[in-house]
Design an enzyme around this catalytic site. Structure first.
Site, PDB file in Angstrom:
ATOM      1  N   LYS A 122      21.731 -32.880   7.003  1.00  0.00           N
ATOM      2  CA  LYS A 122      20.630 -32.483   6.106  1.00  0.00           C
ATOM      3  C   LYS A 122      19.909 -33.700   5.520  1.00  0.00           C
ATOM      4  O   LYS A 122      18.703 -33.668   5.305  1.00  0.00           O
ATOM      5  CB  LYS A 122      21.161 -31.599   4.983  1.00  0.00           C
ATOM      6  CG  LYS A 122      21.617 -30.221   5.459  1.00  0.00           C
ATOM      7  CD  LYS A 122      22.093 -29.394   4.292  1.00  0.00           C
ATOM      8  CE  LYS A 122      22.963 -28.235   4.692  1.00  0.00           C
ATOM      9  NZ  LYS A 122      22.290 -27.127   5.349  1.00  0.00           N
ATOM     10  N   GLU A 206      20.593 -31.340  -5.122  1.00  0.00           N
ATOM     11  CA  GLU A 206      19.252 -30.746  -5.082  1.00  0.00           C
ATOM     12  C   GLU A 206      19.050 -29.949  -6.350  1.00  0.00           C
ATOM     13  O   GLU A 206      20.022 -29.388  -6.884  1.00  0.00           O
ATOM     14  CB  GLU A 206      19.150 -29.756  -3.903  1.00  0.00           C
ATOM     15  CG  GLU A 206      18.559 -30.346  -2.674  1.00  0.00           C
ATOM     16  CD  GLU A 206      18.452 -29.342  -1.525  1.00  0.00           C
ATOM     17  OE1 GLU A 206      18.618 -28.127  -1.737  1.00  0.00           O
ATOM     18  OE2 GLU A 206      18.200 -29.801  -0.408  1.00  0.00           O
ATOM     19  N   HIS A 241      25.223 -16.899   0.359  1.00  0.00           N
ATOM     20  CA  HIS A 241      24.219 -17.780   0.963  1.00  0.00           C
ATOM     21  C   HIS A 241      24.053 -17.535   2.460  1.00  0.00           C
ATOM     22  O   HIS A 241      23.607 -18.398   3.194  1.00  0.00           O
ATOM     23  CB  HIS A 241      24.540 -19.259   0.729  1.00  0.00           C
ATOM     24  CG  HIS A 241      24.535 -19.656  -0.710  1.00  0.00           C
ATOM     25  ND1 HIS A 241      23.467 -19.469  -1.536  1.00  0.00           N
ATOM     26  CD2 HIS A 241      25.486 -20.236  -1.474  1.00  0.00           C
ATOM     27  CE1 HIS A 241      23.743 -19.906  -2.745  1.00  0.00           C
ATOM     28  NE2 HIS A 241      24.971 -20.361  -2.744  1.00  0.00           N
ATOM     29  N   ARG A 298      18.416 -24.479  17.385  1.00  0.00           N
ATOM     30  CA  ARG A 298      18.944 -23.488  18.341  1.00  0.00           C
ATOM     31  C   ARG A 298      18.211 -22.173  18.133  1.00  0.00           C
ATOM     32  O   ARG A 298      17.375 -22.062  17.231  1.00  0.00           O
ATOM     33  CB  ARG A 298      20.425 -23.256  18.049  1.00  0.00           C
ATOM     34  CG  ARG A 298      20.601 -22.873  16.586  1.00  0.00           C
ATOM     35  CD  ARG A 298      21.968 -22.404  16.239  1.00  0.00           C
ATOM     36  NE  ARG A 298      22.220 -22.517  14.818  1.00  0.00           N
ATOM     37  CZ  ARG A 298      21.874 -21.628  13.896  1.00  0.00           C
ATOM     38  NH1 ARG A 298      21.247 -20.518  14.243  1.00  0.00           N
ATOM     39  NH2 ARG A 298      22.137 -21.823  12.610  1.00  0.00           N
TER      40      ARG A 298
HETATM   41  P1  ADP Z   1      23.246 -23.792   5.372  1.00  0.00           P
HETATM   42  O1  ADP Z   1      22.920 -24.853   6.369  1.00  0.00           O
HETATM   43  O2  ADP Z   1      24.657 -23.840   4.909  1.00  0.00           O
HETATM   44  O3  ADP Z   1      22.809 -22.413   5.814  1.00  0.00           O
HETATM   45  P2  ADP Z   1      20.845 -24.091   3.734  1.00  0.00           P
HETATM   46  O4  ADP Z   1      20.414 -25.382   3.187  1.00  0.00           O
HETATM   47  O5  ADP Z   1      20.104 -23.556   4.926  1.00  0.00           O
HETATM   48  O6  ADP Z   1      22.409 -24.159   4.058  1.00  0.00           O
HETATM   49  O7  ADP Z   1      20.807 -22.997   2.591  1.00  0.00           O
HETATM   50  C1  ADP Z   1      21.334 -21.682   2.746  1.00  0.00           C
HETATM   51  C2  ADP Z   1      20.940 -20.815   1.560  1.00  0.00           C
HETATM   52  O8  ADP Z   1      21.402 -21.395   0.321  1.00  0.00           O
HETATM   53  C3  ADP Z   1      19.443 -20.674   1.349  1.00  0.00           C
HETATM   54  O9  ADP Z   1      18.898 -19.660   2.139  1.00  0.00           O
HETATM   55  C4  ADP Z   1      19.368 -20.351  -0.136  1.00  0.00           C
HETATM   56  O10 ADP Z   1      19.711 -19.014  -0.376  1.00  0.00           O
HETATM   57  C5  ADP Z   1      20.461 -21.218  -0.724  1.00  0.00           C
HETATM   58  N1  ADP Z   1      19.927 -22.542  -1.163  1.00  0.00           N
HETATM   59  C6  ADP Z   1      19.925 -23.695  -0.464  1.00  0.00           C
HETATM   60  N2  ADP Z   1      19.350 -24.705  -1.172  1.00  0.00           N
HETATM   61  C7  ADP Z   1      18.974 -24.179  -2.346  1.00  0.00           C
HETATM   62  C8  ADP Z   1      18.339 -24.706  -3.539  1.00  0.00           C
HETATM   63  N3  ADP Z   1      17.986 -25.988  -3.647  1.00  0.00           N
HETATM   64  N4  ADP Z   1      18.104 -23.842  -4.561  1.00  0.00           N
HETATM   65  C9  ADP Z   1      18.481 -22.538  -4.482  1.00  0.00           C
HETATM   66  N5  ADP Z   1      19.087 -21.993  -3.424  1.00  0.00           N
HETATM   67  C10 ADP Z   1      19.342 -22.788  -2.359  1.00  0.00           C
END
Ligand code: ADP
Length: 502
Positions: A122, A206, A241, A298
């Protein structure tokens, strides 16, 4: 770049379940032969029967089978396979696997190992997209170890904050910290969680967007430098999530916002010289400000909603791109039609914290009819193996507009008959009938805000049922028969569901 053009005669699908079947189907339509691989637990699985050839690759745990990259490459070589499709999960985002496949003289149906590597981290991804002015969530742009510095950064971003694993995925390795007092403890936990789950303890900070939407854009790029986007998917209904319901397009995105996000998504893809199908994920606040989260290199689980509104077969496109063909359409030629919704049918108990459920599909009858698509990997009588992801199926509907798609989905869920195992279907039925979902204003907080297990077990008394029927009748008189998303009607449906599940 030197691009070899080669029409594939035979491909191997390094996956199982619905996604293996999904890939096999498109390959067959292209006149390409398919090789399935399977573990002990999947000896009788439908994906094995559907492929032209099938090869046993090991014991049931995925570490002994679907994650055995070398074994899979050996099978591919012995069967003279031209290319390997990794599906999603397992080896799909493993840069070493992609590299080993190419080095064995086989085409990897996906992006380059370099792109997988950059976007798989990330922080590296954020660094790569910075040159294109892609909006990022406020926070740190480097892995952070020093606790005092970390605290300072958290303060700057403003609480609540999120500690995230750089190597994270699947919603794992994330910790929300509401206030400074809790920071140290949560940081320690996040580092040790990241270390044990991903073998890499790097974490970063974040700002935690309190009530966001998850909006992602599908992109397709060829090896000649052409990249297009295929609009957005709204994936805000999540538990832990992780997504459960997705739709395309999003109700809240304006054409102007769509164009802007599309441009940014294409730039994210450009930042890693991307080719193949990929997804650029953004998080969006209530004022429609959006921030880049990550890129998944993917095919995504929820790709069918994009296929339904664009009429583009994403797997065929992936294969053509891997064969070295240029995209056969430009951005202006990509059109969207109607509305599509997908619900994920997980073997989970929504009344018990969505814990995975095990058992055999004693009854398994799929819904049918206009605009209904079921992508699944099981049949009646098959036990759901405990070794893999608990997703049994994806139910997808397509209709002229969102209201009709919701009504169609509620009808299809009603028709879906599964017994022997608890599933997320009653939960999805609840969501689809909820005002917040119908209005389009829902966020990733939907479950936290509106869902409690009791809402699924509320049986209506005869009196309540009569009262509800009168209300429904009056409602339909007032609004016309198209507006079927009535919460009371859904409640009655819920209780019917409960009866059937018991
Ligand atoms: P992963 O790779 O584990 O799926 P992501 O970064 O894609 O992680 O985030 C998955 C979910 O987590 C998002 O869809 C959202 O619901 C929550 N999320 C991620 N970052 C944030 C943030 N900065 N603030 C609020 N929710 C977040």
């Amino acid at each position: 770049m030197n691009i070899t053009q080669k029409k594939f005669k035979r491909i191997l699908v390094a996956n199982r379940g619905e996604i293996a079947i999904r890939v096999i189907r498109s390959a067959k339509e292209m006149g390409i032969e398919t090789v399935a691989v399977y573990s002990d637990a999947d000896r009788n699985a439908p994906h094995v029967k559907l492929a032209d050839f099938a090869c046993h690759i090991g014991k049931s745990p995925s570490t002994d089978s679907y994650l055995q990259g070398k074994k899979i490459i050996d099978v591919a070589l012995s069967l003279d396979v031209d290319a390997i499709h990794p599906g999603y999960g397992f080896l799909s985002e493993n840069a070493d696997f992609a590299k080993n496949v190419s080095e064995a003289g086989i085409v990897f149906i996906g992006p380059s190992p370099e792109a997988i590597k950059v976007m798989g981290d990330k922080l590296a991804a954020k660094a790569a997209v910075q040159a294109y002015n892609i909006p990022l969530v406020p926070g740190t742009d480097k892995a952070i170890k020093d606790i005092n510095l970390a605290k300072k950064k958290a303060q700057e971003a403003g609480y609540p904050i999120l500690i995230k694993a750089s190597a994270g995925g699947g919603g794992k390795g994330m910790r929300v910290v509401e206030k400074e007092e809790d920071f140290e403890e949560q940081m320690e936990r996040a580092v040790s969680e990241a270390q044990s789950a991903f073998g890499d303890g790097s974490v970063f900070i974040e700002k935690y967007i309190t009530s966001p939407k998850h909006i992602e854009l599908q992109v397709l790029g060829d090896q000649h430098g052409n990249i297009v986007h295929l609009f957005e998917r709204e994936c805000s209904v999540q538990r832990r999530h992780q997504k459960v319901i997705e739709e395309a397009p999003s109700k809240v995105i304006t054409e102007e916002k769509r164009a802007q996000m599309g441009k940014d998504a294409i730039n994210v893809a450009k930042a890693c010289s991307y080719f193949g199908a990929g997804t650029v994920e953004f998080i969006m606040d209530e004022n429609l400000n959006y921030y880049f989260l990550e890129m998944n290199t993917r095919l995504q689980v929820e790709h069918p909603v994009t296929e339904m509104i664009t009429g583009i077969d994403l797997v065929k496109e992936q294969i053509k791109i891997a064969e070295g063909s240029a995209l056969s359409f430009s951005q202006d030629e990509v059109e969207k039609r109607g509305h599509a919704i997908e619900v994920r049918v997980y073997a989970e108990d929504p009344e018990n914290n969505f814990l995975p459920d095990t058992g055999t599909l004693n009854i398994y009858q799929r819904p049918q009819g206009l605009g209904v698509r079921v992508d699944d990997g099981y049949e009646e009588g098959i036990p759901i193996p405990i070794f893999y992801d608990p997703m049994i199926a994806k139910l997808i509907v397509h209709a002229k507009n969102r209201d009709e798609a919701i009504a169609r989905m509620l009808r299809a869920i009603e028709e879906y008959n599964i017994s022997g195992i608890k599933t997320t279907l009653p939960f999805c039925q609840f969501v689809l009938g909820h005002d917040s979902f119908v209005s389009g204003k829902f966020t990733t907080k939907f479950v936290e805000k509106f869902f409690a297990p009791e809402v699924l077990s509320q049986e209506l008394s005869e009196q309540e049922y009569q009262a509800a029927s009168v209300l429904i009748y009056e409602y339909l008189q007032k609004t016309g028969a198209n507006e079927t998303a009535n919460p009371i009607q859904n409640k009655a449906g819920n209780s019917k569901w409960k009866e059937r599940l018991r």
